[in-house]
Design an enzyme around this catalytic site. Structure first.
Site, PDB file in Angstrom:
ATOM      1  N   CYS A  93       0.833  -1.202   0.000  1.00  0.00           N
ATOM      2  CA  CYS A  93       0.000   0.000   0.000  1.00  0.00           C
ATOM      3  C   CYS A  93       0.874   1.262   0.000  1.00  0.00           C
ATOM      4  O   CYS A  93       1.516   1.553  -0.997  1.00  0.00           O
ATOM      5  CB  CYS A  93      -0.980  -0.030   1.170  1.00  0.00           C
TER       6      CYS A  93
ATOM      7  N   HIS B   6      -3.785  -4.970   0.492  1.00  0.00           N
ATOM      8  CA  HIS B   6      -3.300  -5.545   1.753  1.00  0.00           C
ATOM      9  C   HIS B   6      -3.408  -7.070   1.707  1.00  0.00           C
ATOM     10  O   HIS B   6      -4.492  -7.625   1.937  1.00  0.00           O
ATOM     11  CB  HIS B   6      -4.098  -4.996   2.933  1.00  0.00           C
TER      12      HIS B   6
ATOM     13  N   GLU C 176      -2.311  -9.105   3.851  1.00  0.00           N
ATOM     14  CA  GLU C 176      -2.333  -9.664   5.196  1.00  0.00           C
ATOM     15  C   GLU C 176      -3.734  -9.826   5.766  1.00  0.00           C
ATOM     16  O   GLU C 176      -3.933 -10.581   6.733  1.00  0.00           O
ATOM     17  CB  GLU C 176      -1.492  -8.801   6.146  1.00  0.00           C
TER      18      GLU C 176
END
Length: 509
Positions: free
Chosen positions: A79, A167, A169
């Site tokens: 990001c 993202h 994660e």
């Protein structure tokens, strides 16, 4: 020394989640502020630059020193990290016409590239940014795109340097774990050998070297962190570790006796100190929540120090500090002078003059449980719900008295026992009861009553930072309410808290 992935934190709310995902791959990683001066050693196998609430154009935007890493080891920008590298390498970053937040799908993927191997076209990813990369020159290869974001992922030509504007994660990125594995294992060549058993073996060697024949004391509470820390120290130094378990009179029903028995059955060197009356005396007349916390903390220190004085030649204080405590004590914006106090000891007074040892400071909560399981810590300790350091003192709204504690202990015992009987305890992250500072009218038999109201709270969470209320079945709530009112003298009304965090906290005080 363990091989490591270095995570440079630029202030993203998801930074800890990146670390957790990498740890799940059995790869060790550390989070440091973006400006930290971390030496590039052979153990550092790669660098991940996190997201940030800032734009690359903000005067206070994080400026991680990537020149010391790029071209030497693999780098992945996530990001803001991706936008920062693109902006400083000739690309263009501009405010998006509309903020790109939420679910998106990859419309094209370069599966020939290592980062995108085994990643499907049309897989869902999670966007969260106000700016977007709008142009990349010939120094970049495009790795993936969405319908609205052409440069969703890229690689810098001639370097193992990558950027993705989403993202990987978060749970919503369906194949984000695969991308992180591609980077950490496929590109950084990490061996995935960081396991509970390897951590235990390394920690025991480190503790023996650090402590030698010195004596260590540890404040233990019956909770997961302090229990696992005690067992790890016991493996390393045996009877040179003494655990001190203080009964502040604010524990759950029979908790002091049962937990102390469990510790002794485990073979730990533990001393139990019942200081209930001292705590009640010091809390008399106090109804302010912050004052109550401070009094409980100060009284604990007094009792703990008094007991420690009885032991000879103690040189170390062990604490059950875990990795989130360490991370939160360090400011991303600059070196922090404020170190977070550990919840078990409430801060270490200068006059104790003890050195600190924190055997779990590298671990997240779920990793602590995995270590505890590998150490053979009894499940009754490992599977306990979190319980606040001030105990029932912050679940009794208003002044704390011995009688109020008795009532709340009985209510809590009924609630927790019912959750365990019905299988809901394991599905719940934390549960407990609050004694409210109001009385309500009721009818029992043919008589009018005017007694206490209690509130029940049960939440699901992963780390306590956010939480949602548990949708307990109506039949179970009815059974709990009836049992409490019938069994606990002094209570005639039960309510259930259906607030999430945020905006409400888990505890009421």
């Amino acid at each position: 020394m363990e091989e490591m992935i270095l995570i440079l934190d630029c202030g993203s709310q998801y930074t800890q989640l990146i670390a957790r995902r990498i740890r799940e791959l059995n790869v060790y990683c550390e989070i440091h502020p973006y400006h930290a001066d971390i030496a590039l050693t052979q153990t550092v196998k790669g660098v991940i630059v996190s997201g940030s609430p800032f734009s690359v154009y903000d005067p206070q935007a994080p400026n991680p020193p990537l020149d010391k890493y790029r071209g030497k080891i693999p780098v992945l920008g996530v990001c803001y990290g991706a936008q920062f590298m693109a902006y400083h390498h000739g690309g263009k970053v501009q405010p998006s016409p509309t903020r790109e937040y939420g679910r998106a799908r990859l419309t094209c993927v370069d599966n020939e590239n290592k980062l995108m191997q085994n990643v499907d076209v049309d897989t869902q990813v999670w966007m969260s940014h106000g700016d977007s990369i709008t142009n990349l020159d010939g120094h970049f290869e495009i790795l993936c795109s969405t319908a609205d974001v052409k440069y969703a992922g890229y690689k810098i030509v001639g370097e193992e340097t990558y950027g993705i504007q989403f993202h990987p994660e978060v749970h919503h990125s369906e194949q984000g774990r695969q991308m992180l594995k591609n980077f950490v294992v496929g590109i950084c060549d990490c061996s995935q050998n960081w396991t509970p058993n390897s951590f235990i073996e390394t920690s025991i060697q480190t503790l023996r070297s650090q402590l030698g024949n010195d004596k260590v004391i540890l404040g233990i509470s019956g909770g997961v962190d302090s229990s696992v820390a005690a067992c790890l120290l016991d493996k390393a130094i045996g009877k040179n570790m003494t655990g001190i378990f203080v009964n502040n009179g604010l524990l759950r029903k029979n908790e002091f006796e049962t937990v102390l028995t469990t510790y002794k059955e485990t073979g730990l060197n533990v001393i139990g100190v019942d200081a209930s009356q001292l705590f009640y005396q010091n809390l008399k007349g106090i109804d302010d929540p912050e004052q109550k916390r401070k009094i409980i903390g100060r009284t604990f220190i007094t009792v703990f120090d008094r007991q420690a004085q009885k032991l000879k030649d103690v040189q170390w204080l062990a604490q059950g500090t875990i990795y989130p405590d360490v991370i939160e004590s360090i400011s991303v914006k600059g070196p922090s002078a404020t170190i977070k106090s550990h919840h078990n000891v409430g801060g270490l007074p200068d006059y104790m003059k003890l050195k600190i040892v924190e055997p779990l400071r590298l671990l997240f909560k779920d990793e602590v449980r995995a270590i505890g399981k590998a150490l053979g810590v009894p499940s009754v300790l490992l599977e306990r719900h979190p319980f606040p350091g001030p105990g029932l003192g912050i679940r009794i709204l208003g002044e704390v008295t011995e009688e109020k504690v008795r009532i709340l202990q009985e209510v809590d015992a009924v609630f927790i026992d019912k959750l365990k009987e019905t299988g809901w305890y394991e599905k719940t992250w934390q549960a407990g009861a609050m004694l409210l500072p109001v009385k309500t009218v009721g009818v029992m038999g043919d008589e009018r009553t005017y007694e206490n109201c209690v509130a029940l709270r049960a939440v699901t969470s992963t780390d306590g930072m956010t939480a949602d209320w548990v949708h307990l079945p109506y039949d179970l709530l009815a059974s709990v309410s009836n049992a409490i009112i019938n069994k606990v003298r002094g209570v005639n009304r039960v309510v259930y808290d259906i607030s999430s965090k945020p905006p409400a906290t888990i505890e009421w005080e």
